[in-house]
Design a protein around this motif. Structure first.
Motif, PDB file in Angstrom:
ATOM      1  N   HIS B  19       0.851  -1.189   0.000  1.00 22.68           N
ATOM      2  CA  HIS B  19       0.000   0.000   0.000  1.00 22.68           C
ATOM      3  C   HIS B  19       0.887   1.240   0.000  1.00 22.68           C
ATOM      4  CE1 HIS B  19      -3.499  -2.477   0.608  1.00 22.68           C
ATOM      5  NE2 HIS B  19      -2.825  -3.149   1.543  1.00 22.68           N
ATOM      6  N   ALA B  20       1.137   1.763  -1.177  1.00 23.80           N
ATOM      7  CA  ALA B  20       2.023   2.915  -1.301  1.00 23.80           C
ATOM      8  C   ALA B  20       1.301   4.189  -0.877  1.00 23.80           C
ATOM      9  CB  ALA B  20       2.534   3.037  -2.730  1.00 23.80           C
ATOM     10  N   LEU B  21       0.036   4.324  -1.247  1.00 25.32           N
ATOM     11  CA  LEU B  21      -0.788   5.464  -0.799  1.00 25.32           C
ATOM     12  C   LEU B  21      -2.034   4.894  -0.129  1.00 25.32           C
ATOM     13  CD1 LEU B  21      -0.600   7.810  -3.954  1.00 25.32           C
ATOM     14  CD2 LEU B  21       0.828   7.878  -1.897  1.00 25.32           C
ATOM     15  N   HIS B 212       6.370  27.824  -0.509  1.00 27.32           N
ATOM     16  CA  HIS B 212       5.448  28.590   0.337  1.00 27.32           C
ATOM     17  C   HIS B 212       4.997  27.780   1.522  1.00 27.32           C
ATOM     18  CE1 HIS B 212       4.187  30.546  -3.706  1.00 27.32           C
ATOM     19  NE2 HIS B 212       5.071  31.312  -3.103  1.00 27.32           N
ATOM     20  N   ARG B 213       4.908  26.477   1.323  1.00 29.27           N
ATOM     21  CA  ARG B 213       4.236  25.624   2.273  1.00 29.27           C
ATOM     22  C   ARG B 213       4.891  24.256   2.169  1.00 29.27           C
ATOM     23  NH1 ARG B 213      -1.261  22.709   2.081  1.00 29.27           N
ATOM     24  NH2 ARG B 213      -1.357  23.108  -0.154  1.00 29.27           N
ATOM     25  N   THR B 214       4.941  23.548   3.287  1.00 27.24           N
ATOM     26  CA  THR B 214       5.520  22.208   3.281  1.00 27.24           C
ATOM     27  C   THR B 214       4.490  21.229   3.819  1.00 27.24           C
ATOM     28  OG1 THR B 214       7.728  23.109   3.673  1.00 27.24           O
ATOM     29  CG2 THR B 214       7.393  20.777   4.192  1.00 27.24           C
ATOM     30  N   VAL B 215       4.287  20.098   3.075  1.00 30.22           N
ATOM     31  CA  VAL B 215       3.448  19.040   3.655  1.00 30.22           C
ATOM     32  C   VAL B 215       4.330  17.825   3.902  1.00 30.22           C
ATOM     33  CG1 VAL B 215       1.315  19.826   2.545  1.00 30.22           C
ATOM     34  CG2 VAL B 215       2.762  18.129   1.390  1.00 30.22           C
ATOM     35  N   ARG B 216       3.945  17.067   4.954  1.00 27.33           N
ATOM     36  CA  ARG B 216       4.730  15.891   5.308  1.00 27.33           C
ATOM     37  C   ARG B 216       3.919  14.643   4.986  1.00 27.33           C
ATOM     38  NH1 ARG B 216       8.841  14.436   8.356  1.00 27.33           N
ATOM     39  NH2 ARG B 216       9.327  16.622   8.735  1.00 27.33           N
ATOM     40  N   MET B 217       4.587  13.660   4.400  1.00 26.06           N
ATOM     41  CA  MET B 217       3.902  12.382   4.154  1.00 26.06           C
ATOM     42  C   MET B 217       4.465  11.321   5.079  1.00 26.06           C
ATOM     43  SD  MET B 217       3.167  12.071   0.079  1.00 26.06           S
ATOM     44  CE  MET B 217       2.196  10.596   0.338  1.00 26.06           C
ATOM     45  N   LEU B 218       3.584  10.414   5.495  1.00 21.11           N
ATOM     46  CA  LEU B 218       3.995   9.314   6.360  1.00 21.11           C
ATOM     47  C   LEU B 218       3.098   8.124   6.058  1.00 21.11           C
ATOM     48  CD1 LEU B 218       6.013   8.812   8.700  1.00 21.11           C
ATOM     49  CD2 LEU B 218       4.120   9.308  10.281  1.00 21.11           C
ATOM     50  N   ASP B 219       3.687   7.001   5.758  1.00 20.41           N
ATOM     51  CA  ASP B 219       2.920   5.771   5.506  1.00 20.41           C
ATOM     52  C   ASP B 219       1.781   5.941   4.514  1.00 20.41           C
ATOM     53  OD1 ASP B 219       4.377   4.085   6.996  1.00 20.41           O
ATOM     54  OD2 ASP B 219       3.198   4.346   8.834  1.00 20.41           O
ATOM     55  N   GLY B 220       2.031   6.646   3.461  1.00 14.31           N
ATOM     56  CA  GLY B 220       1.026   6.746   2.404  1.00 14.31           C
ATOM     57  C   GLY B 220      -0.071   7.757   2.683  1.00 14.31           C
ATOM     58  N   ARG B 221       0.155   8.633   3.652  1.00 11.95           N
ATOM     59  CA  ARG B 221      -0.828   9.681   3.916  1.00 11.95           C
ATOM     60  C   ARG B 221      -0.121  11.017   4.080  1.00 11.95           C
ATOM     61  NH1 ARG B 221      -2.760   5.623   7.311  1.00 11.95           N
ATOM     62  NH2 ARG B 221      -4.754   4.746   6.593  1.00 11.95           N
ATOM     63  N   VAL B 222      -0.888  12.106   3.823  1.00 11.32           N
ATOM     64  CA  VAL B 222      -0.356  13.443   4.107  1.00 11.32           C
ATOM     65  C   VAL B 222      -0.720  13.774   5.549  1.00 11.32           C
ATOM     66  CG1 VAL B 222      -0.562  15.896   3.590  1.00 11.32           C
ATOM     67  CG2 VAL B 222      -0.475  14.228   1.729  1.00 11.32           C
ATOM     68  N   VAL B 223       0.302  14.040   6.367  1.00  7.88           N
ATOM     69  CA  VAL B 223       0.011  14.293   7.787  1.00  7.88           C
ATOM     70  C   VAL B 223       0.202  15.762   8.153  1.00  7.88           C
ATOM     71  CG1 VAL B 223       0.485  11.962   8.552  1.00  7.88           C
ATOM     72  CG2 VAL B 223       2.364  13.607   8.398  1.00  7.88           C
TER      73      VAL B 223
END
Ligand SMILES: Nc1ncnc2c1ncn2[C@@H]1O[C@H](COP(=O)(O)OP(=O)(O)OP(=O)(O)O)[C@@H](O)[C@H]1O
Ligand SMILES: [Mg+2]
Lengths: 361, 224
Positions: B19-21, B212-223
């Motif tokens: 499960h990649a995403l 402008h903005r940073t999103v973090r991904m973890l285990d196939g989700r945006v956290v």
């Protein structure tokens, strides 16, 4: 733009490109040489048959156009000579001595009368039973001149060297050839000269009535029969060689393009990421193949001049023609094998997964 | 401009499902420069591949300019890569046998934009080349260029067809500090001056700060 990519791709592996083109070229040369020698040899035979000056030829029953041996009784010569409108009939004996060479036994005086005479470059007519006249086509590569002895299984003395173009490359007195090869009173062919060529049909009809089962041709008829088309085995052999050429072209291009696709995995991935469709990728491979095949065909055509030279130097009695009408066929043959060979590598490339190709390691 | 709702991607490797995403939700506005960070294997590249039409999603929706990628055929995804999206990867970006200029030109050729050239787009591309500072290096083959120069050529190529979206997957991952700074500054300039929408994956917090903005991904989700 895509053309520059194709050229650069081919230049990137010059040795592979060169070898592939040469391999395709060798196939093309093979075909052109076979066709060229077939046509050259047959054309030469036709020309030398015309060089006899005869109007009609009589061959033994059951013989075929290009099998020159096979004998009939010498009496036939006299019989033919007595027909109305026949000015002169002379018998010849063809004795094969291997290596596609043969000696033709002739009655020199009759043959001269019919053909307008042999032209001596050096030496002269037969003076004894062991004498042999050779033409320059045979004499030059064998460094023969009059007075030389020649071992053709039996020993001969060269009495003269003549210009080529009449009947045979080697002549011996017919009686001594009959003696030496146990063919007394036998002839292979009767050449007939008429008082007027216009009587050819009439004489042939008369001869056919007298000599049932014998093969009777006018020289024109005979010459028209001497073609690749009239020799089924030669045609079949040519087709086999063409088939082999297509298969080898297929294999060469298959391997060459297959390795190209394998080593370009990453580049194909990049092109796909840029939006290249499967058709675009396929077309790159096919166009590269097209260039290889055309280059190969041109190389093959050029190399056929080389094989002609080799034939001329080493096998002068089998002249090779450059048959221009076969050049387009050579290109088509090179293209068909090559393009078929490019299909599988092309499909593999066009279906390749872009993501896997771009994996970062 | 980008609307991602509950996007899932499962790779099947033999008998095992990877499960990649696992349900990505993300919105990106036009003109935004977004940095995406997260540990290795968290699904960042997979998300980009789906957005760029290199791979289909398993479920959920991802829309670019209102067009849902999930419903696209292979041919439509090919068109998306041609026209809407420009890719820049970590390395091996350029075709090694072509000069830098030809690398850019082939992207135009693939998009079929060789014949009809619109002066306005051309002028804009000139401006991009000026920003990139590679004009004098264009006739060189990639191997004669530094990593930073190659990456700038790759960016130029990604932008030649004026895509709505630039996806850069670790564009500075293989570069030294100096070259990284040059490439990052460039991306920010493109964004500021031309309003180019950019999504950039990076492992480096300093690089992420250029967005402008940073999103973090973890285990196939945006956290977030
Ligand atoms: N083609 C594939 N087939 C099978 N599994 C895959 C494939 N591509 C990615 N994966 C798996 O999906 C998961 C997410 O991979 P992805 O490449 O998106 O991670 P990432 O966040 O980009 O990691 P990195 O920072 O190392 O580049 C990983 O577990 C990876 O092994
Ligand atoms: Mg990744």
């Amino acid at each position: 733009m895509i053309h520059r990519l194709i050229v650069e791709n081919l230049k990137h592996r010059p040795v592979r490109t060169l070898l592939s083109a040469v391999a395709i070229g060798v196939q093309v040369t093979m075909i052109l040489t076979l066709v060229g020698v077939s046509n050259g040899v047959l054309g030469d035979i036709a020309e030398r048959s015309r060089g006899t000056g005869a109007d009609v030829m009589v061959r033994p029953p059951g013989s075929s156009v290009l099998a020159f041996s096979g004998n009939m009784p010498q009496g036939v010569v006299g019989l033919v000579g007595k027909q109305p409108h026949v000015a002169l009939a002379t018998g010849t004996l063809v004795q094969s001595i291997g290596n596609f060479d043969s000696i033709t036994g002739i009655n020199l005086n009759e043959f001269n009368a019919m053909s307008g005479g042999l032209h001596y470059i050096n030496g002269g007519p037969f003076t004894g039973p062991d004498d042999l006249i050779v033409d320059d086509t045979y004499a030059n590569p064998h460094h023969l001149k009059s007075g030389d002895t020649l071992d053709l299984g039996l020993k001969w003395r060269v009495s003269g060297v003549v210009e080529s173009g009449k009947l045979s490359h080697m002549f011996a007195p017919i009686e001594s050839l009959q003696d030496k090869y146990s063919a007394r009173e036998k002839v292979s062919m009767v050449y007939v000269k008429l008082d007027d060529r216009a009587n050819t049909e009439a004489v042939m009809t008369a001869l056919k009535a007298r000599l049932e089962d014998y093969k009777i041709f006018s020289v024109d008829e005979f010459v028209s029969l001497i073609s690749v088309d009239s020799i089924p085995i030669l045609k079949r052999f040519t087709n086999v060689v063409i088939g082999l050429a297509v298969i080898v072209g297929f294999l060469v291009v298959f391997l060459s393009m297959y390795t190209a696709v394998l080593e370009r995995t990453r580049e194909i991935g990049i092109l796909k990421a840029l939006g290249a469709s499967p058709g675009y990728i396929m077309s790159i491979l096919l166009r590269e193949t097209l260039v290889l095949a055309v280059a190969g065909a041109i190389a093959g055509i050029l190399m056929s001049y080389g094989t002609r030279w080799i034939m001329k130097v080493f096998v002068p009695t089998m002249p090779m023609l450059i048959v221009y009408s076969w050049w387009p066929w050579a290109v088509i043959i090179a293209l068909s094998g090559s393009l078929i060979g490019a299909i599988y590598p092309g499909l593999k490339a066009s279906r390749q997964d872009a993501i896997e190709a771009l994996a970062y390691d | 401009m980008i609307e991602i709702r509950d996007l899932k991607k499962t790779y099947r490797v033999g008998e095992v499902d990877v499960h990649a995403l696992r349900g990505v939700n993300l919105s990106v506005a036009k003109g935004e420069f977004l940095s995406v960070v997260g540990p290795s294997g968290s699904g960042k590249s997979t998300l980009f591949h789906i957005l760029g039409g290199l791979a289909p999603a398993t479920s959920g929706s991802a829309k670019i300019d209102g067009r849902d990628l999930a419903s696209m055929t292979d041919a439509e995804r090919t068109d998306l890569r041609k026209a809407k999206v420009g890719f820049v990867f970590q390395k091996y970006n350029l075709l090694p046998t072509l000069s830098a200029a030809d690398n850019i030109e082939i992207a135009r050729d693939i998009a079929g934009k060789n014949g009809e050239r619109d002066p306005q787009t051309d002028a804009q591309f000139e401006q991009i080349l000026d920003l990139l500072g590679i004009k004098t290096r264009l006739h060189h083959k990639p191997r004669a260029l530094s990593g930073g120069e190659q990456q700038r050529v790759a960016i130029a190529r990604a932008l030649v067809n004026s895509p709505a979206l630039l996806l850069a997957d670790e564009p500075t991952g293989n570069l030294d500090t100096e070259n990284s700074t040059a490439v990052l500054t460039l991306l920010r300039d493109l964004n500021v001056r031309l309003g180019q929408t950019i999504l950039m994956i990076t492992h480096n917090p300093e690089a992420a700060a250029y967005g402008h903005r940073t999103v973090r991904m973890l285990d196939g989700r945006v956290v977030e």
